[in-house]
Design a protein around this motif. Structure first.
Motif, mmCIF file in Angstrom:
data_model
loop_
_atom_site.group_PDB
_atom_site.id
_atom_site.type_symbol
_atom_site.label_atom_id
_atom_site.label_comp_id
_atom_site.label_asym_id
_atom_site.label_seq_id
_atom_site.Cartn_x
_atom_site.Cartn_y
_atom_site.Cartn_z
ATOM 1 N N THR A 156 0.816 -1.225 0.000
ATOM 2 C CA THR A 156 0.000 0.000 0.000
ATOM 3 C C THR A 156 0.849 1.275 0.000
ATOM 4 O O THR A 156 0.326 2.358 0.200
ATOM 5 N N SER A 157 2.157 1.130 -0.149
ATOM 6 C CA SER A 157 3.109 2.240 -0.309
ATOM 7 C C SER A 157 3.474 2.955 0.989
ATOM 8 O O SER A 157 4.142 3.989 0.956
ATOM 9 N N LYS A 180 -2.667 1.443 -6.902
ATOM 10 C CA LYS A 180 -3.341 1.914 -5.686
ATOM 11 C C LYS A 180 -4.854 2.038 -5.870
ATOM 12 O O LYS A 180 -5.612 1.851 -4.928
ATOM 13 N N ARG A 181 -5.272 2.382 -7.084
ATOM 14 C CA ARG A 181 -6.712 2.522 -7.336
ATOM 15 C C ARG A 181 -7.456 1.205 -7.135
ATOM 16 O O ARG A 181 -8.656 1.184 -6.902
ATOM 17 N N ARG A 193 -14.292 3.458 4.870
ATOM 18 C CA ARG A 193 -13.313 4.312 4.185
ATOM 19 C C ARG A 193 -12.506 3.505 3.164
ATOM 20 O O ARG A 193 -12.213 3.990 2.077
ATOM 21 N N PRO A 233 -6.353 -0.513 8.080
ATOM 22 C CA PRO A 233 -5.191 -0.765 8.931
ATOM 23 C C PRO A 233 -5.569 -1.329 10.300
ATOM 24 O O PRO A 233 -6.739 -1.356 10.677
ATOM 25 N N VAL A 276 -7.486 -0.452 1.810
ATOM 26 C CA VAL A 276 -6.765 -0.969 2.977
ATOM 27 C C VAL A 276 -7.463 -0.563 4.273
ATOM 28 O O VAL A 276 -7.956 0.559 4.407
#
Lengths: 256, 301
Positions: free
Chosen positions: B51-52, B76-77, B148, B83, B81
């Protein structure tokens, strides 16, 4: 892609605006009170004892400097505190995991810094009108110096926020660098009145050019070369923008 | 198609700690994939790289065929994620958090409002939409992060320990929601150290320990490898001793509960007959809640 970037930018900008106006008692009111006190004490009480400077009474002379001082400190304070708290609460990750390019992220935060800096600048200008009638000698210069100075200090605050690891780190630069440079940048005096040595030294202070150019826009008087000031602001804008992009690309302070 | 392909992934942190030493695994589109491992095994680092949030020091990651080194924004699109710990601004309002995230993915505000309503309603947070996030309970905060993570409708959803510290009822609700998402065709990767969770949800399981994958197979295959299985026998009368039996271990949880660990080769009939000979009557029997735990302990130790 441009539309997607525009939406990302407006989302960050919107978030920043909501933050500024949600905590307006911290962001907008204190600087206006502080600067009003400067007007009352330096402009009115002490200024009335002093003679004119370049044909303007002391209150009119310091007004552009005080407005610029509020733009500088508030542009910087907004980006450094907003970006650091975003890091501190880890919600910077919301942006990092998204496809938002770094340059859009930078412009989004800058928009917040500029909004607060210029809003406070406007409010201080309105307060100054209670004390004096402020002339406007050159409107484009006034606007250009205000916008570029706000842009540069918003970037500087963002860089500080990128490096900051603890709350102390966001107050060190404003206390030990920005405040002295601003106070010694000709807000309260013309550098042409200084002895040679101090005048030469003052010319190494970039804030002198920002305040000098801004004052020129209002009053038409200056103790610096306003074109050099404009060039310097453009150079700072480009250099600091590139530094910020480089730091974010490297992941400094935001990625492990 | 592969939803995710990770090859020889390496991460050495600045202090010199080698968190990942050549992690390799694939996730097929549509899988419910469990990445299991003890704390500090490298699960969160792996997700961080995908996820960078973490910069890899070696290896390749492809998301639906897109190499993150070539076009990370496009990859990424496709990823959402969730967390492990809350990472939203606690001062912002619930719906603002979701719509802002949509904005970061380039979704116009009007559409973002529609989608945030859809997911906040699905996750039971619609009534709280105007509330600052700091006023939410722990479980609600987790559900907010799921909303989200879904708002840009990613093809691959990654959840890092989504039910840690969540009560049983809410955990079940969350499981049902995730199963439904997976049925709709979304690939899901879940890290957890609740093996029961992995056993309930995942069809594919990889086990990571000390930065390396030590197992990667289907759940069915993994359970087939299980050599030992543990059962609890509730006995009619208190039992204090049992005669030994080959390929079987007996221990006592309390007077009325006998813990029986049997090797795969041992039959249940044989054990029951053995107990019957000693006059021990078994009232009821239950399987230890998660069979994977035994296999997991074997692999990570």
């Amino acid at each position: 892609m441009m539309r997607s970037n525009w939406i990302s930018f407006t989302s960050i900008a919107r978030k920043e605006m909501i933050r500024i106006f949600r905590i307006w008692l911290q962001t907008l009111v204190p600087p206006v009170i502080t600067i009003s006190l400067y007007f009352i004490i330096f402009g009115s009480f002490i200024g009335s004892q002093l003679g004119d400077i370049d044909g303007y009474d002391y209150m009119a002379f310091i007004a552009p400097g005080l407005i610029m001082m509020s733009i500088i400190t508030n542009s910087y304070a907004n980006t450094v505190s907003s970006f650091f708290s975003t890091k501190f609460q880890r919600n910077i990750e919301e942006l990092l995991v998204s496809p938002t390019p770094n340059w859009v992220m930078v412009l989004g935060y800058i928009s917040g810094g500029m909004t607060r800096g210029l809003c406070v600048g406007m409010l201080v200008s309105l307060v100054s009108l209670l004390f004096i009638r402020l002339p406007l000698f050159n409107v484009p210069f006034t606007i250009l110096f205000a916008l570029l100075t706000s842009f540069v200090f918003s970037l500087a605050g963002l860089i500080n926020g990128i490096f900051a690891k603890k709350f102390d780190d966001i107050s060190v630069i404003p206390t030990f660098v920005i405040t002295p440079l601003t106070y010694l940048g000709g807000v309260f005096y013309s550098i042409s009145l200084l002895p040679d040595f101090w005048r030469t030294l003052s010319k190494a202070n970039p804030v002198v050019y920002m305040i000098g150019g801004f004052r020129y826009g209002f009053l038409g008087i200056t103790d610096i070369n306003v074109w050099a000031g404009l060039g310097m602001l453009l150079l700072f804008s480009v250099v600091l923008f590139l530094i910020t992009l480089y730091l974010l690309k490297k992941g400094t302070g935001v990625r492990c | 198609m592969l939803a995710l392909s990770i090859q020889n992934l390496q991460k050495k942190y600045q202090g010199g700690f080698q968190a990942l030493s050549g992690v390799t695994f694939d996730v097929q589109e549509g899988d419910f994939f469990g990445l299991l491992g003890p704390n500090g095994a490298g699960k969160t680092t792996t997700i961080g790289i995908i996820t960078s949030l973490v910069t890899k020091t070696g290896g390749k990651v492809r998301v639906f065929g897109i190499d993150i080194d070539d076009d990370f924004p496009a990859a990424k699109r496709l990823i959402g994620v969730v967390p492990q710990e809350a990472n939203f601004s606690i001062f912002e309002k619930v719906q603002d958090i979701v719509t802002q995230q949509a904005g970061y993915y380039g979704i116009p505000r009007r559409e973002a409002l529609v989608r945030s309503e859809k997911y906040l309603k699905k996750l039971g947070l619609w009534e709280k939409r105007h509330v600052p996030a700091q006023q939410l309970s722990g479980g609600m905060k987790r559900r907010l992060m799921i909303a989200r993570g879904l708002v840009h409708e990613p093809k691959l959803l990654i959840l890092d320990e989504p039910t840690a510290g969540v009560d049983v009822e809410m955990r079940r609700g969350m499981w049902d929601f995730l199963v439904e998402l997976n049925r709709q065709g979304r690939t899901i990767i879940l890290t957890t150290h609740y093996l029961e969770e992995a056993e309930q949800l995942c069809n594919q399981i990889a086990i990571i320990t000390r930065g390396e994958i030590v197992e990667n197979t289907s759940k069915r295959e993994l359970l087939r490898k299980l050599n030992k299985e543990t059962f609890f026998f509730d006995t009619k009368n208190p039992v204090s001793a049992v005669m030994p039996l080959e390929n079987t271990e007996f221990s006592f949880m309390d007077d009325g509960t006998l813990v029986v660990t049997k090797n795969k080769s041992q039959s249940m009939n044989r054990i029951l007959a053995h107990l019957d000979q000693q006059g021990i009557v078994v009232d009821s029997m239950r399987n230890k809640a998660n069979r994977l735990e035994e296999l997991f302990m074997e692999m990570v130790e």
